[in-house]
Design an enzyme around this catalytic site. Structure first.
Site, PDB file in Angstrom:
ATOM      1  N   PRO A   4      13.873 -36.414  14.697  1.00  0.00           N
ATOM      2  CA  PRO A   4      13.168 -35.230  14.192  1.00  0.00           C
ATOM      3  C   PRO A   4      12.481 -35.506  12.852  1.00  0.00           C
ATOM      4  O   PRO A   4      13.117 -36.004  11.932  1.00  0.00           O
ATOM      5  CB  PRO A   4      14.288 -34.200  14.026  1.00  0.00           C
ATOM      6  CG  PRO A   4      15.557 -34.996  13.954  1.00  0.00           C
ATOM      7  CD  PRO A   4      15.319 -36.212  14.803  1.00  0.00           C
ATOM      8  N   TYR A  17      21.518 -29.084   4.695  1.00  0.00           N
ATOM      9  CA  TYR A  17      20.935 -27.777   5.027  1.00  0.00           C
ATOM     10  C   TYR A  17      22.061 -26.812   5.447  1.00  0.00           C
ATOM     11  O   TYR A  17      23.237 -27.165   5.372  1.00  0.00           O
ATOM     12  CB  TYR A  17      19.870 -27.938   6.112  1.00  0.00           C
ATOM     13  CG  TYR A  17      18.666 -28.714   5.605  1.00  0.00           C
ATOM     14  CD1 TYR A  17      17.800 -28.126   4.688  1.00  0.00           C
ATOM     15  CD2 TYR A  17      18.439 -30.031   5.973  1.00  0.00           C
ATOM     16  CE1 TYR A  17      16.710 -28.828   4.177  1.00  0.00           C
ATOM     17  CE2 TYR A  17      17.343 -30.747   5.474  1.00  0.00           C
ATOM     18  CZ  TYR A  17      16.489 -30.135   4.572  1.00  0.00           C
ATOM     19  OH  TYR A  17      15.427 -30.824   4.057  1.00  0.00           O
ATOM     20  N   ALA A  51      22.850 -31.440   9.557  1.00  0.00           N
ATOM     21  CA  ALA A  51      22.962 -32.583   8.642  1.00  0.00           C
ATOM     22  C   ALA A  51      22.211 -32.351   7.334  1.00  0.00           C
ATOM     23  O   ALA A  51      21.626 -31.297   7.109  1.00  0.00           O
ATOM     24  CB  ALA A  51      22.422 -33.841   9.332  1.00  0.00           C
ATOM     25  N   HIS A  52      22.265 -33.361   6.466  1.00  0.00           N
ATOM     26  CA  HIS A  52      21.404 -33.539   5.289  1.00  0.00           C
ATOM     27  C   HIS A  52      21.536 -32.452   4.222  1.00  0.00           C
ATOM     28  O   HIS A  52      20.668 -32.320   3.370  1.00  0.00           O
ATOM     29  CB  HIS A  52      19.924 -33.663   5.718  1.00  0.00           C
ATOM     30  CG  HIS A  52      19.689 -34.750   6.714  1.00  0.00           C
ATOM     31  ND1 HIS A  52      18.490 -34.941   7.372  1.00  0.00           N
ATOM     32  CD2 HIS A  52      20.500 -35.728   7.187  1.00  0.00           C
ATOM     33  CE1 HIS A  52      18.582 -35.967   8.196  1.00  0.00           C
ATOM     34  NE2 HIS A  52      19.799 -36.468   8.107  1.00  0.00           N
ATOM     35  N   HIS A 103      20.238 -28.807  13.768  1.00  0.00           N
ATOM     36  CA  HIS A 103      20.242 -29.583  12.518  1.00  0.00           C
ATOM     37  C   HIS A 103      21.496 -29.233  11.722  1.00  0.00           C
ATOM     38  O   HIS A 103      21.531 -28.254  10.989  1.00  0.00           O
ATOM     39  CB  HIS A 103      18.985 -29.272  11.707  1.00  0.00           C
ATOM     40  CG  HIS A 103      18.692 -30.299  10.638  1.00  0.00           C
ATOM     41  ND1 HIS A 103      19.654 -31.145  10.129  1.00  0.00           N
ATOM     42  CD2 HIS A 103      17.536 -30.619   9.994  1.00  0.00           C
ATOM     43  CE1 HIS A 103      19.099 -31.939   9.212  1.00  0.00           C
ATOM     44  NE2 HIS A 103      17.817 -31.638   9.122  1.00  0.00           N
ATOM     45  N   THR A 113       9.832 -33.544  10.113  1.00  0.00           N
ATOM     46  CA  THR A 113       9.007 -32.439   9.637  1.00  0.00           C
ATOM     47  C   THR A 113       7.606 -32.951   9.348  1.00  0.00           C
ATOM     48  O   THR A 113       7.443 -33.947   8.648  1.00  0.00           O
ATOM     49  CB  THR A 113       9.655 -31.859   8.363  1.00  0.00           C
ATOM     50  OG1 THR A 113      10.870 -31.230   8.769  1.00  0.00           O
ATOM     51  CG2 THR A 113       8.755 -30.849   7.671  1.00  0.00           C
TER      52      THR A 113
HETATM   53  C1  LIG Z   1       8.405 -37.451   7.303  1.00  0.00           C
HETATM   54  C2  LIG Z   1       9.839 -37.277   7.672  1.00  0.00           C
HETATM   55  C3  LIG Z   1      10.329 -36.016   7.987  1.00  0.00           C
HETATM   56  C4  LIG Z   1      11.667 -35.829   8.377  1.00  0.00           C
HETATM   57  N1  LIG Z   1      12.090 -34.590   8.756  1.00  0.00           N
HETATM   58  C5  LIG Z   1      13.327 -34.427   9.303  1.00  0.00           C
HETATM   59  C6  LIG Z   1      13.703 -33.201   9.910  1.00  0.00           C
HETATM   60  O1  LIG Z   1      12.929 -32.236  10.006  1.00  0.00           O
HETATM   61  N2  LIG Z   1      14.943 -33.112  10.423  1.00  0.00           N
HETATM   62  C7  LIG Z   1      15.839 -34.159  10.367  1.00  0.00           C
HETATM   63  O2  LIG Z   1      16.960 -34.021  10.840  1.00  0.00           O
HETATM   64  N3  LIG Z   1      15.492 -35.340   9.813  1.00  0.00           N
HETATM   65  C8  LIG Z   1      14.256 -35.512   9.320  1.00  0.00           C
HETATM   66  N4  LIG Z   1      13.868 -36.748   8.847  1.00  0.00           N
HETATM   67  C9  LIG Z   1      14.803 -37.894   8.945  1.00  0.00           C
HETATM   68  C10 LIG Z   1      14.534 -38.712  10.230  1.00  0.00           C
HETATM   69  O3  LIG Z   1      14.833 -37.967  11.389  1.00  0.00           O
HETATM   70  C11 LIG Z   1      15.359 -39.993  10.265  1.00  0.00           C
HETATM   71  O4  LIG Z   1      16.720 -39.667  10.340  1.00  0.00           O
HETATM   72  C12 LIG Z   1      15.107 -40.877   9.058  1.00  0.00           C
HETATM   73  O5  LIG Z   1      13.716 -41.034   8.848  1.00  0.00           O
HETATM   74  C13 LIG Z   1      15.734 -42.274   9.228  1.00  0.00           C
HETATM   75  O6  LIG Z   1      15.173 -42.920  10.334  1.00  0.00           O
HETATM   76  P1  LIG Z   1      14.096 -44.114  10.149  1.00  0.00           P
HETATM   77  O7  LIG Z   1      14.748 -45.120   9.252  1.00  0.00           O
HETATM   78  O8  LIG Z   1      13.911 -44.618  11.567  1.00  0.00           O
HETATM   79  O9  LIG Z   1      12.863 -43.542   9.564  1.00  0.00           O
HETATM   80  C14 LIG Z   1      12.547 -36.946   8.432  1.00  0.00           C
HETATM   81  C15 LIG Z   1      12.051 -38.218   8.095  1.00  0.00           C
HETATM   82  C16 LIG Z   1      10.724 -38.402   7.749  1.00  0.00           C
HETATM   83  C17 LIG Z   1      10.218 -39.793   7.477  1.00  0.00           C
END
Ligand SMILES: Cc1cc2nc3c(=O)[nH]c(=O)nc-3n(C[C@H](O)[C@H](O)[C@H](O)COP(=O)(O)O)c2cc1C
Length: 359
Positions: A27, A170, A167-168, A165, A29
């Site tokens: 996911p 929220y 996690a993180h 969601h 954003t």
């Molecule tokens: C531009 C951007 C937006 C993100 N938005 C969300 C989100 O809306 N929800 C979420 O759970 N994680 C979000 N993440 C985290 C990603 O889902 C992912 O866990 C994180 O980028 C690590 O994976 P990667 O190393 O393959 O990029 C976002 C990451 C990026 C780069």
């Protein structure tokens, strides 16, 4: 096709959900849905990735049907989609149809920002942001009902499941985490009571979508507020959370780590996804750092290279650590990433300017 990646290109089934391979779009954003409505550009963005071999797409975070669910986030996020109201539902129906037309599967990530939402920001500037320390029982009932309504809408517009969601840092996670949930009542105290809100959300979503509709739950140790945070210090604590959520109806855990291969607990090289899989017996998604030499946060500040680290993914997959492999930045920057991996072709370079585009 690269022979060594064979295991990652095997099909996956979880109840009625059948995926062509093990690759999931994480996911992300994107802020391209003015008024909460995803348009043709959003539909084309997801369809392009489904057509290029992504087994399952989990959409960007989508605000649940509650006034304080979204607003501007800690990074100024805006134009976040919702999943209620005629315009948004028609928009999502187009997105889902576009993904299905090319043989893909898609689930929305249902999101409530909780205390990370900036006060006074649209679409409902008058709604106060919610934190475990300021919510009333009435708020809790309303938020749980909002998750359930949005999940029912997801099913109605044809999504293949629903992702929550949790996690993180929220809202859901802010109840799980001891640093933000300082309550000592029915919703806080020990780890089991801190899990109650998440559990009730899952139960309400399960009731709304019925049996057999997949529910994915994202959890993480790390928080936007604190990368070193831990929900669980031990596997036993983690099991309290995963047992409760599994019993409530979670089918697949989406285990968000910054680097998928980081050992989760002392004494074992196993990553967090592996622990969740072992403790819960559920299917799990791993994520974090696949395709790059730096994790997400570092890649904003330091030169980052697109790399092929799939050997380690295959090694851990074959050892039984996880069932599915999610890609965030890799799929944002290179819609063809999965097909390229399969064919052994080079990936597009790391490119921060891709965040501003929806191509
Ligand atoms: C531009 C951007 C937006 C993100 N938005 C969300 C989100 O809306 N929800 C979420 O759970 N994680 C979000 N993440 C985290 C990603 O889902 C992912 O866990 C994180 O980028 C690590 O994976 P990667 O190393 O393959 O990029 C976002 C990451 C990026 C780069």
């Amino acid at each position: 096709m690269r022979n060594d990646l064979g295991p990652l290109f095997s099909p996956f089934a979880c109840g009625p959900l059948v995926l062509a391979n093990r690759f999931v779009m994480s996911p992300m954003t994107r802020q391209f849905s003015p008024g909460g409505v995803p348009g043709e550009n959003v539909a084309a963005y997801y369809a392009r990735r489904a057509a290029a071999g992504v087994g399952l797409i989990i959409t960007e975070g989508v605000g649940v049907d509650h006034p304080a669910a979204i607003g501007h986030g800690s990074m100024g996020e805006h134009d976040i989609p919702v999943l209620h109201g005629h315009g948004a539902l028609s928009g999502w129906r187009r997105v889902v149809d576009g993904v299905h037309a090319v043989g893909g599967k898609i689930m929305p990530q249902l999101w409530h920002m909780g205390g990370i939402r900036q006060e006074g920001t649209p679409p409902h500037p008058q709604a106060p942001s919610l934190d475990p320390y300021n919510v009333t029982d009435e708020d809790i009932v309303a938020v749980i009902a909002a998750f359930a309504r949005s999940a029912a809408n997801a099913k109605a517009v044809g999504f293949d499941g629903v992702a929550l969601h949790g996690a993180h840092g929220y809202l859901i996670d802010s109840f799980l985490w001891a640093a933000t949930n300082t309550c000592n009542d029915a919703w806080g105290g020990d780890i089991l009571r801190r899990t109650r809100f998440a559990t009730e959300v899952v139960q309400a979503v399960r009731t709304a979508v019925g049996p057999g509709f997949p529910i994915v739950f994202r959890l993480s140790q790390w928080k936007l507020q604190d990368y070193e945070a831990r929900l669980a210090e031990t596997p036993e604590q983690l099991a309290v959370i995963t047992d409760s959520l599994s019993e409530a109806g979670v089918d697949i855990f989406d285990v968000s780590t910054r680097v998928f291969s980081t050992p989760a607990f002392a004494g074992s090289e196993m990553g967090l996804a592996g622990w969740v899989r072992r403790l819960s017996g559920k299917a799990v998604i791993t994520v974090g750092g696949i395709g790059f030499d730096r994790e997400l946060a570092a890649s904003f500040a330091q030169p980052t290279l697109a790399i092929d680290n799939l050997d380690e993914v295959v090694r851990r997959f074959t050892a039984g650590e996880f069932d599915l492999v999610a890609l965030g930045r890799a799929l944002l920057m290179d819609a063809e990433w999965v097909n390229k991996a399969r064919e052994g072709k080079p990936f597009a370079p790391f490119d921060l300017s891709a965040y501003a585009r929806l191509d």
